[in-house]
Design a protein around this motif. Structure first.
Motif, short mmCIF file in Angstrom:
data_model
loop_
_atom_site.label_atom_id
_atom_site.label_comp_id
_atom_site.label_asym_id
_atom_site.label_seq_id
_atom_site.Cartn_x
_atom_site.Cartn_y
_atom_site.Cartn_z
N SER A 155 21.67 -28.87 16.25
CA SER A 155 21.55 -29.04 17.70
C SER A 155 22.36 -30.24 18.14
O SER A 155 22.44 -31.25 17.42
CB SER A 155 20.09 -29.23 18.10
OG SER A 155 19.99 -29.63 19.45
N PRO A 204 18.80 -32.69 20.24
CA PRO A 204 17.50 -32.34 19.66
C PRO A 204 16.32 -32.66 20.57
O PRO A 204 15.32 -31.93 20.57
CB PRO A 204 17.45 -33.17 18.37
CG PRO A 204 18.87 -33.49 18.06
CD PRO A 204 19.56 -33.62 19.38
N ASN A 255 14.24 -23.41 18.59
CA ASN A 255 15.48 -24.05 19.03
C ASN A 255 15.87 -23.40 20.35
O ASN A 255 16.29 -22.25 20.39
CB ASN A 255 16.58 -23.88 17.99
CG ASN A 255 17.82 -24.69 18.32
OD1 ASN A 255 18.08 -25.03 19.46
ND2 ASN A 255 18.59 -25.00 17.29
N ASP A 292 16.21 -29.62 22.81
CA ASP A 292 16.30 -28.25 22.29
C ASP A 292 15.08 -27.77 21.50
O ASP A 292 14.92 -26.56 21.33
CB ASP A 292 17.54 -28.12 21.40
CG ASP A 292 18.82 -28.08 22.21
OD1 ASP A 292 18.73 -27.85 23.43
OD2 ASP A 292 19.90 -28.31 21.63
N PHE A 293 14.24 -28.66 21.00
CA PHE A 293 13.20 -28.21 20.07
C PHE A 293 11.81 -28.27 20.68
O PHE A 293 11.44 -29.24 21.35
CB PHE A 293 13.24 -29.02 18.78
CG PHE A 293 14.45 -28.74 17.94
CD1 PHE A 293 14.54 -27.57 17.21
CD2 PHE A 293 15.52 -29.62 17.90
CE1 PHE A 293 15.67 -27.29 16.44
CE2 PHE A 293 16.64 -29.36 17.14
CZ PHE A 293 16.72 -28.19 16.42
N TYR A 350 19.46 -23.17 11.57
CA TYR A 350 18.70 -23.05 12.81
C TYR A 350 18.36 -24.42 13.39
O TYR A 350 18.10 -24.55 14.59
CB TYR A 350 17.42 -22.26 12.55
CG TYR A 350 16.63 -21.90 13.79
CD1 TYR A 350 17.04 -20.86 14.61
CD2 TYR A 350 15.48 -22.60 14.15
CE1 TYR A 350 16.33 -20.52 15.75
CE2 TYR A 350 14.76 -22.27 15.29
CZ TYR A 350 15.19 -21.23 16.08
OH TYR A 350 14.48 -20.90 17.21
#
Length: 706
Positions: free
Chosen positions: A22, A25, A42, A28-29, A19
């Motif tokens: 990416s 990052p 995510n 995405d987080f 999970y």
């Protein structure tokens, strides 16, 4: 995981490592911490429907013998085959037992089970109820000679809950309640539960054969602090659909989409996706399905959509001033609910319409929320607030006075709440932190300043966050990835320091780790004692904390001794303790100096029409050891005026000692105000603090407005 003291804590991965994959990052987080759980989202992962289905039921039906009457024929027809029993006419007292409902049911069961035809139905008996089942689907009808009200079948669905028998006895028999106009609710599913007692009860359940929820592996994972102090990154036990069907208990809106943000608001965990806001059940953070479909409870999950004329895909959610602010790329919304947040009271209204950079999550700071905005090749920051007098919402631009200062590509905002400070990271300048400092007095903002904290040109600041007044940075340097901290609170010397030593990446070097080379007559330290070192241009410095407190020793390299050595200074200094670090430069450039005149309403305005020829300036300083002023008139060389912290005749100006001074430093300018750059610079580890500045010059105004 690292503690605030730098101690590493291993993290176990029962599951979920994939999970964290990416390609971007920084984008995405998203995460939020609730007690010992840090929920990590995510944003590139699509939440998928669970392919596991609720338990299927075999083809089944029950026949309820409700009333026993004299002289009536009770018939059950299965796939065209009819099985009947006729009650006696009641001419004798012996006929009465044969009109009992359980007796009638037993007679019908005997005839069905004794049949030699091929109906294939298995019949079981429980009191006055027949339970019929078959490997494949079948048809069942009944008649009773009494308007078909003395006996009736139940297969798949029934009109009213009241028509269900109290003692069905057949565990997990499931039926849909269709309802009628006399019912306050309809279309829900119930099953017979025999687990509590021998008689059993009817409980609300989920429609057989539909998805039980969403795939846990596509939902946010959690970093959990376990009871023994260790950490685990693992999947969570998300609630499943336990009641209703796809119409009465649909999947939450984030199924089939990518969750964009996670938040915690009024004892509910929340997600945003596209134009929807999803809240968990109150107090049950892992449940996003209703606990009943027969009533709308105040604690039930909430799933609402924003409504606007523009496409408003939500990117962030920020709790603020008894509201929940929702940000899209062009519009800001507020979730309003009154004293209680319930499915009945919630509403979402647009508040302001400003462009917002979706890559950087807005940050709440007291009575305002700051968010990034695009501005062509540069970026801006706006300050969302609620005017308490007019109860209106606005978002003032706090970069209006420096519109070309922050390069485009802001991806992180970090708020230092204790210090009224906002840190900005941008992809347009990865080796710098842009810092916004402000100060409010009553309802007036007295300070609104921006500065740039630059690292080495090859460094990359990956992240910045605050814990109280300490800034923590993740920095990718040429010699490795570092987690570093910086206390940005009021300037107090650290333990053992004679003053607050201004060095980057400071390390304490006690005399025990120092070595004296008698042949070369110098004291040195090995790089491994420092913990980091890159040969080349960085200027390293050591400041004595004992012996001659405050004495500054520039550090040199010696690679000819057979090993890399960092030379602290000449002679034997192994009895001294030092603070070691890298020197950096502080620079402050004065804004263009203009005279100000009074206005009719009691304010002031800058006079840009007159000519101002600056002659001299003076800076008022406090507890300062060193700085210099650089004056660069247009088209001419730079003139430098140093202040060393020592003034002739003062007792603190003894050679070999270190003291800080407070006073006034005067220097010439000799240039027009619009044609000169004036900077104050300090690249010394000694502190410097400036209170104010004054100027004098020749002011000529050829005309006066009337």
């Amino acid at each position: 995981m690292y503690g605030l003291d730098g101690t590493e804590h291993p993290v176990s991965f029962p599951d979920g490592a994939e999970y964290l994959q990416s390609l971007d990052p920084e984008k995405d987080f998203r995460a939020v911490t609730v007690a010992d759980y840090t929920f990590i989202v995510n944003r590139s992962v699509v939440v998928e429907e669970n392919l596991t289905l609720s338990p299927e039921r075999p083809p089944e039906a029950i026949v309820v013998v409700k009333n026993g009457l004299y002289g009536k024929t009770y018939s059950v027809t299965l796939n065209g085959n009819t099985y009947s029993f006729t009650t006696p006419n009641g001419t004798t007292a012996a006929d009465m037992p044969q009109t009992a409902t359980d007796y009638i049911a037993s007679q019908l069961a005997t005839r069905i089970n004794a049949a030699v035809d091929t109906h294939g139905v298995t019949c079981s008996l429980a009191g006055s109820v027949l339970y019929l089942t078959k490997a494949e689907d079948f048809n069942v009808t009944t008649s009773d000679g009494y308007g078909n009200t003395a006996m009736y079948p139940i297969k798949g669905k029934i009109q009213r809950f009241a028509d269900l028998p109290n003692n069905a006895a057949f565990a997990d028999f499931t039926v849909e309640i269709v309802g009628d106009k006399t019912s306050e609710f309809d279309n829900y599913w119930v099953k017979f539960d025999k687990t509590e007692n021998s008689s059993g009860v009817w409980r609300e359940t989920v429609q057989p054969g539909i998805s039980v929820g969403f795939m846990p592996g596509t939902m946010p994972f959690a970093l959990v602090r376990e009871a023994d102090g260790t950490f685990s990154f693992k999947a969570l036990s998300w609630g499943t659909r336990k009641v209703g069907d796809e119409g009465s208990a649909p999947h939450p809106s984030f199924v089939g989409g990518s969750i964009q943000d996670v938040f915690f608001y009024r004892n509910r965990l929340g997600f945003i996706v596209d134009e929807a806001v999803c809240f968990s059940e109150a107090g049950e953070f892992f449940n996003f399905y209703p606990s009943t479909v027969t009533d709308l409870l105040d604690s039930d999950r909430i799933d609402v959509q924003v409504s606007h004329t523009k496409v408003s895909k939500l990117t962030a959610a920020i709790p603020f001033s008894k509201q929940l602010l929702l940000f899209s790329t062009q519009t800001q919304f507020a979730v309003e609910s009154g004293d209680l947040l319930t499915p009945k009271t919630i509403s979402i209204k647009p508040t302001t319409e400003f462009e917002c950079n979706p890559a950087a999550k807005p940050q709440g700071m007291g009575r305002m929320v700051l968010f990034a905005t695009p501005a062509g090749a540069y970026s801006g920051v706006r300050e969302y607030f609620v005017d308490q007098d007019s109860q209106t919402n606005d978002a003032a631009e706090v970069t209006s006075h420096v519109p070309r200062y922050i390069p485009k590509g802001i991806f992180k905002l970090a708020a230092g709440l204790n210090e009224d400070m906002l840190c900005v990271l941008t992809k347009g300048d990865r080796a710098a932190i842009y810092v916004y400092k402000f100060y409010w007095s009553n309802n007036e903002k007295l300070q609104s300043s921006w500065s740039r904290w630059s690292l080495d040109i090859f460094d990359q600041v990956l992240n910045v966050d605050f814990v109280e007044s300490v800034m923590y940075l993740a920095v990718n340097r040429v010699d490795g990835l570092y987690l570093e901290s910086l206390d940005v609170s009021a300037e107090f010397p650290e333990e053992g320091e004679p003053f607050l030593v201004h060095l980057d990446r400071k390390r304490n070097l006690p005399g025990q780790v120092l070595f004296y080379d008698e042949a070369r007559n110098y004291t040195y330290v090995l790089p491994q004692e420092v913990g980091y070192f890159a040969s080349g241009t960085p200027a390293y410095t050591a400041v004595a904390t004992t012996g001659i407190p405050g004495a500054v020793f520039p550090v040199a390299n010696d690679t000819e001794a057979g090993e890399l050595r960092l030379i602290i200074g000449p002679g034997d200094l192994t009895e001294y303790d030092f603070v070691f670090g890298r020197r950096y430069a502080f620079r402050y450039q004065f804004s263009t100096i203009v005279p100000k005149t009074a206005t009719s309403n009691g304010g002031e305005k800058a006079d840009n029409t007159a000519r101002l020829q600056l002659r001299n300036m003076q800076v008022n300083y406090s507890d300062t050891g060193y700085f210099k002023v650089e004056v660069t008139p247009q088209g001419r060389d730079t003139f430098t005026y140093p202040f060393t912290g020592k003034t002739l005749g003062m007792t603190s100006s003894i050679i070999g000692s270190m003291a800080l001074a407070t006073g006034t430093f005067r220097f010439p300018v000799r240039a027009r105000n619009t044609d000169v750059k004036i900077e104050m610079v300090s690249d010394s580890p000694l502190p410097c603090a400036f209170l104010s500045a004054d100027w004098e010059g020749m002011y000529a105004k050829r005309s006066q407005g009337i």
